[in-house]
Design a protein around this motif. Structure first.
Motif: not given
Length: 196
Positions: A114, A117, A120-121, A143, A146, A149
């Motif tokens: 998580k 991710c 990366v965003c 984002s 995310l 998340w």
């Protein structure tokens, strides 16, 4: 349905909602640009550049200042994105017990995935800001789900739906908006005050 499968169903479903919205937005921009804020801004920029080029000696400084402001805004947002990505990296290296907020299950996806991710965003937002000021908003909107998340798949799905709904109202226009936009720009140009 077992709770452990919610991550595998709700998270992709939420991302699918955002994906469908962006495909619709791209189609609308291509086919009916005046129905979107992006299309109206493109028309305004075209008219603004045309007005600037009509008298470059008078308007040259304004054009340079506008470009400088865009570059500075892009630099600030790129710095923010890389800083957030770095902070997430520090947070990911901390292996303390995570707090429960809405839903948390030990069988849910590993929190390092998580955090990856989310990182990366923000890295994509950084790259987009380096390339152009125009793309930063969409990467930052992505984002938000995310980040949620971390607290489970239910907040991700709810946030994806709410984000798509909010982006619809931010990206589309009505006839009233189009008329006000066109009238405002024509008045500014006729008064000699150019604005992008």
């Amino acid at each position: 349905m077992e709770v452990k499968y919610l991550d595998f169903i709700l998270v992709p479903l939420g991302v699918l909602v955002l994906g469908i919205y962006h495909v619709w937005l791209l189609y609308t921009i291509i086919r009916y640009p005046s129905r979107t804020v992006i299309g109206l801004n493109a028309q305004s920029r075209y008219q603004w550049v045309f007005a600037l080029m009509s008298d470059p000696l008078k308007n040259g400084v304004l054009a340079v200042q506008t470009i400088r402001n865009n570059i500075m805004a892009s630099t600030l947002l790129a710095t923010t994105a890389i800083t957030l990505s770095s902070l997430i990296g520090v947070f990911a290296s901390n292996d303390t017990e995570e707090s429960k907020l809405i839903y948390r299950n030990k069988t849910s996806l590993n929190s390092s995935i998580k955090r990856l991710c989310i990182s990366v965003c923000f890295l994509v937002a950084f790259l987009c800001n380096v390339q152009s000021i125009r793309y930063y908003a969409q990467a930052f909107y992505l984002s938000i789900p995310l980040v949620l998340w971390i607290y489970g798949p239910i907040p991700v799905f709810a946030c994806c739906c709410l984000t798509s709904f909010a982006l619809y109202f931010l990206d589309t226009t009505t006839q009233i908006t189009q008329d006000l936009h066109t009238k405002s720009f024509k008045e500014k140009v006729s008064e000699g005050v150019e604005a992008p």
